[in-house]
Scaffold this motif. Structure first.
Motif, PDB file in Angstrom:
ATOM      1  N   UNK A   1       0.819  -1.216   0.000  1.00 28.74           N
ATOM      2  CA  UNK A   1       0.000   0.000   0.000  1.00 28.74           C
ATOM      3  C   UNK A   1       0.851   1.262   0.000  1.00 28.74           C
ATOM      4  N   UNK A   2       1.948   1.226   0.741  1.00 25.72           N
ATOM      5  CA  UNK A   2       2.746   2.449   0.899  1.00 25.72           C
ATOM      6  C   UNK A   2       3.278   2.978  -0.438  1.00 25.72           C
ATOM      7  N   UNK A   3       3.957   2.149  -1.252  1.00 26.23           N
ATOM      8  CA  UNK A   3       4.410   2.696  -2.542  1.00 26.23           C
ATOM      9  C   UNK A   3       3.256   3.057  -3.466  1.00 26.23           C
ATOM     10  N   UNK A   4       2.125   2.358  -3.323  1.00 25.97           N
ATOM     11  CA  UNK A   4       0.959   2.692  -4.150  1.00 25.97           C
ATOM     12  C   UNK A   4       0.497   4.118  -3.851  1.00 25.97           C
ATOM     13  N   UNK A   5       0.330   4.409  -2.549  1.00 26.78           N
ATOM     14  CA  UNK A   5      -0.126   5.746  -2.154  1.00 26.78           C
ATOM     15  C   UNK A   5       0.929   6.787  -2.509  1.00 26.78           C
ATOM     16  N   UNK A   6       2.195   6.465  -2.208  1.00 29.71           N
ATOM     17  CA  UNK A   6       3.264   7.429  -2.497  1.00 29.71           C
ATOM     18  C   UNK A   6       3.352   7.702  -3.995  1.00 29.71           C
TER      19      UNK A   6
ATOM     20  N   UNK B   1       8.446  -0.392  -7.142  1.00 29.48           N
ATOM     21  CA  UNK B   1       8.590  -0.989  -5.806  1.00 29.48           C
ATOM     22  C   UNK B   1       7.310  -1.720  -5.408  1.00 29.48           C
ATOM     23  N   UNK B   2       6.166  -1.138  -5.772  1.00 22.87           N
ATOM     24  CA  UNK B   2       4.886  -1.784  -5.493  1.00 22.87           C
ATOM     25  C   UNK B   2       4.843  -3.180  -6.120  1.00 22.87           C
ATOM     26  N   UNK B   3       5.234  -3.254  -7.391  1.00 22.98           N
ATOM     27  CA  UNK B   3       5.227  -4.548  -8.065  1.00 22.98           C
ATOM     28  C   UNK B   3       6.186  -5.531  -7.431  1.00 22.98           C
ATOM     29  N   UNK B   4       7.390  -5.063  -7.102  1.00 25.59           N
ATOM     30  CA  UNK B   4       8.408  -5.961  -6.538  1.00 25.59           C
ATOM     31  C   UNK B   4       7.958  -6.471  -5.171  1.00 25.59           C
ATOM     32  N   UNK B   5       7.525  -5.548  -4.306  1.00 21.70           N
ATOM     33  CA  UNK B   5       7.086  -5.963  -2.974  1.00 21.70           C
ATOM     34  C   UNK B   5       5.909  -6.929  -3.068  1.00 21.70           C
ATOM     35  N   UNK B   6       4.981  -6.633  -3.980  1.00 20.86           N
ATOM     36  CA  UNK B   6       3.821  -7.502  -4.152  1.00 20.86           C
ATOM     37  C   UNK B   6       4.236  -8.901  -4.580  1.00 20.86           C
ATOM     38  N   UNK B   7       5.185  -8.963  -5.528  1.00 21.11           N
ATOM     39  CA  UNK B   7       5.626 -10.281  -6.006  1.00 21.11           C
ATOM     40  C   UNK B   7       6.249 -11.081  -4.870  1.00 21.11           C
ATOM     41  N   UNK B   8       6.931 -10.397  -3.946  1.00 20.52           N
ATOM     42  CA  UNK B   8       7.564 -11.110  -2.833  1.00 20.52           C
ATOM     43  C   UNK B   8       6.551 -11.579  -1.793  1.00 20.52           C
ATOM     44  N   UNK B   9       5.391 -10.931  -1.751  1.00 24.88           N
ATOM     45  CA  UNK B   9       4.452 -11.243  -0.670  1.00 24.88           C
ATOM     46  C   UNK B   9       3.273 -12.110  -1.107  1.00 24.88           C
ATOM     47  N   UNK B  10       3.009 -12.182  -2.401  1.00 21.04           N
ATOM     48  CA  UNK B  10       1.779 -12.844  -2.807  1.00 21.04           C
ATOM     49  C   UNK B  10       1.820 -14.341  -2.497  1.00 21.04           C
ATOM     50  N   UNK B  11       0.634 -14.882  -2.263  1.00 16.65           N
ATOM     51  CA  UNK B  11       0.538 -16.293  -1.905  1.00 16.65           C
ATOM     52  C   UNK B  11      -0.089 -17.123  -3.001  1.00 16.65           C
ATOM     53  N   UNK B  12      -0.315 -16.550  -4.181  1.00 18.53           N
ATOM     54  CA  UNK B  12      -0.845 -17.382  -5.256  1.00 18.53           C
ATOM     55  C   UNK B  12      -0.263 -16.985  -6.597  1.00 18.53           C
ATOM     56  N   UNK B  13      -0.389 -17.925  -7.526  1.00 17.54           N
ATOM     57  CA  UNK B  13       0.286 -17.799  -8.810  1.00 17.54           C
ATOM     58  C   UNK B  13      -0.284 -16.674  -9.653  1.00 17.54           C
ATOM     59  N   UNK B  14      -1.586 -16.474  -9.603  1.00 20.48           N
ATOM     60  CA  UNK B  14      -2.149 -15.462 -10.483  1.00 20.48           C
ATOM     61  C   UNK B  14      -1.768 -14.056 -10.025  1.00 20.48           C
TER      62      UNK B  14
END
Lengths: 509, 108
Positions: free
Chosen positions: A10-15, A115-128
């Motif tokens: 959320x943080x990089x998204x808002x920033x 950064x939003x994309x990178x952080x998201x990729x590291x945290x997501x729990x599913x393939x899609x």
């Protein structure tokens, strides 16, 4: 349920959104906002790391829909370390970006979206959602890549975009195939379903798993899919290129996340489905990367090929698919990301002080501030080449040690050591060409930017700190590797044991 | 039904790959678009093809299709659309910068 896990997204998204609104305001304000956001992400990453350091999992179910029905974010040791490394690189890159004379109008916003994309990729729990976050980081990557003008940059951008769009299409084919075979895309649910697959869908699942490997290899700069990377990275602005050093590691992270978990030892027929492919590709990548550094005619190209080389070394460790291999891979990931990013920044800094020759390895007037820049280059080169006493050496030692127990020790050792030798020669050649082989003429005397030096020192200093705290770092890498090698704990943390997913329902029909 | 869908996916993929191997940006762009159509169709079929079921859900407990592929396709369409738009802009920019539409730059 703590909301900590979703904050790094959320943080990089808002920033980023805020920075878009401020795009007509003072550049200084935007730079400050970007840096504040990056420092806050660093703090968040440390908080996440503290939360998972005892081996627990932070699971965040969006909308409180339980897995495997809803979307989950999962943080474990591996994700937390990757978040931390990304944040450190981001702070350094943004600090460096404040010294660049004319950045593009939306540089700061795009950086946050990346950064939003990178952080998201590291945290997501599913393939899609991994696919979705890949696309988020890629679209920011494309835009950062063709900031500024120049035929060379546009050409590199066309290649990068077309190749990655093909990669995205393959990713979706892989997702569709795996869904058709297993009926789920959640990592934890995949780990439950894959061992119990009916024999007639096993080939389908294998096809999906290997297609996925191709996609991850494309992102990770594995040859023969990585030829576009040095060219694209060399064309990008330095601060963006430093962050791109993390991008290749996203591909490696995805391999480390998916294969041990869903296609690990319990997966029956599909266990180790990727093992036959990763190691040979890694050795070829390593060899080509080392030769690429040797053959580079500009500093930036050399830094680009160093990324390929480090991915090769890294994947040798990943390709072993053993706990020792994971440990080495983890240590080397952290090291090579920081060292690669430092090299991109340093090379740009050196090029700025060489007058019109810029980053070409031609004879030129003596470089300004030779002592300081030369020392920084020396430390950086020691780190990337893997010479003692810096982390590259420890990392490479761990990789060699992990390979010792595998069946391919002889081949892996010779390629690794020969590659190291070639890279040492190449870096010595680059260094002597830049700092010593000078023509007569007045020294270039542009003022040295303190912040630019500080950003390089921050990255190299982190490497030195990793050496100083070597015991702690290695112990953490070992415990992370053990966690990766035991997927059962991940599954039970994410999915309540009595929940039957849609995949189970379908199997019963 | 399965054969027809499989044939359509295969044809779109083959056409897309052929066009992507051209050396000019416009055919490559068309090829990528066709490939993304193939992907969308493929994803749509990945939940299994059912004839004569309710479109969303059936209150009477009858058969209904798997909703996940539909959600996946919707997301994939949106992302694919955005990426195609980006590539169009980039291709136009490449023509302006290099004076030609060859994928390796230059008028070629």
């Amino acid at each position: 349920m703590s909301h900590l896990v979703i904050l790094p997204i959320l943080l990089p998204l808002v920033a980023g959104a805020l920075l878009l609104l401020l795009s007509r305001h003072d550049e200084r304000l935007r730079q400050a906002l970007g840096l504040v956001s990056a420092v806050a992400q660093l703090a968040l990453a440390i908080a996440v790391l503290a939360g998972v350091a005892d081996g627990s999992y932070l699971v965040y179910a969006l909308g409180d829909w339980p897995a495997p029905f809803g979307i989950v974010l999962v943080a474990d040791r591996l994700s937390a370390v990757m978040l931390l490394v990304t944040a450190v690189v981001a702070v350094a890159a943004l600090l460096y970006a404040t010294t660049v004379p004319r950045p593009g109008a939306h540089f700061q916003a795009l950086f946050q979206f990346q950064l939003l994309g990178i952080n998201g990729a590291f945290l997501t729990g599913d393939l899609f959602n991994l696919f979705v976050f890949f696309e988020v980081l890629l679209i920011a990557f494309y835009a950062l890549l063709f900031q500024g003008l120049g035929a060379e940059r546009v050409r590199a951008a066309v290649h990068a975009v077309v190749l990655n769009l093909i990669g995205s299409a393959l990713f979706l084919f892989a997702v569709g195939t795996l869904y058709a075979a297993t009926g789920t895309l959640n990592f934890a649910d995949l780990a439950r379903v894959v061992p119990a697959l009916e024999p007639d869908v096993v080939p389908l699942a294998r096809t999906g798993a290997l297609l996925l490997l191709v996609v991850f290899a494309l992102k990770a700069a594995v040859l023969p899919l990585g030829f576009w990377i040095p060219q694209a990275y060399a064309a990008a602005p330095a601060a963006a290129a430093a962050l791109f050093a993390v991008l290749t590691k996203v591909g490696v992270y995805a391999m480390l996340r998916v294969y041990p978990l869903a296609f690990g030892d319990p997966a029956g027929e599909l266990a180790g489905v990727a093992a036959a492919w990763v190691l040979p590709a890694a050795l070829v990548t390593l060899a080509f990367g080392a030769l690429g550094v040797l053959g580079s005619r500009t500093l930036r190209a050399a830094a680009g090929w160093l990324v390929v080389y480090s991915v090769g070394t890294l994947l040798v460790a990943v390709g072993l698919f053993s706990a020792a291999g994971y440990r080495a891979a983890l240590y080397y990931t952290v090291h090579s990301t920081l060292a690669g990013a430092a090299m991109f920044l340093l090379v740009d800094l050196v090029a700025r002080h060489r007058g019109l020759v810029c980053d070409r390895l031609d004879r030129a007037a003596p470089i300004g501030h030779a002592a300081l820049l030369g020392s920084l280059y020396f430390v950086g080169a020691l780190a990337v080449a893997g010479l003692p006493p810096l982390t590259g050496f420890t990392g490479k030692l761990l990789v060699l040690d992990a390979a010792r127990e595998s069946g391919v020790a002889g081949l892996a050792w010779s390629v690794l050591l020969a590659g190291t030798l070639v890279v040492i020669v190449a870096l010595a050649r680059v260094g002597s060409a830049v700092f010593w082989r000078t023509s007569d003429g007045p020294e270039v005397t542009d003022a040295l930017s303190r912040r630019a030096v500080a950003s390089v020192v921050l990255l190299l200093g982190t490497l030195v700190a990793m050496v100083a705290g070597g015991g702690v770092v290695t112990a953490f890498a070992s415990s992370t590797a053990r966690q990766l090698a035991e997927p059962a704990s991940y599954v039970s943390a994410v999915i309540a044991p009595d929940v039957e997913g849609p995949a189970h329902r379908r199997r019963l029909e | 039904m399965e054969g027809l869908v499989a044939f359509a996916v295969g044809l779109l993929t083959a056409t897309g790959v052929y066009l992507m191997l051209r050396a000019r940006t416009f055919p490559v762009l068309l090829g990528l678009t066709l490939l993304s159509y193939a992907v969308n169709l493929f994803l749509f079929a990945s939940g299994g093809l059912v004839v004569g079921s309710a479109p969303l859900t059936d209150a009477g407990g009858g058969p209904y299709p798997d909703p996940i592929p539909q959600a996946l396709v919707l997301t994939a369409i949106v992302i694919g659309f955005g990426m195609t738009a980006l590539l169009v802009v980039l291709a136009l920019r490449a023509i302006r910068e290099t004076g030609g539409d060859h994928v390796d730059g230059g008028p070629g």
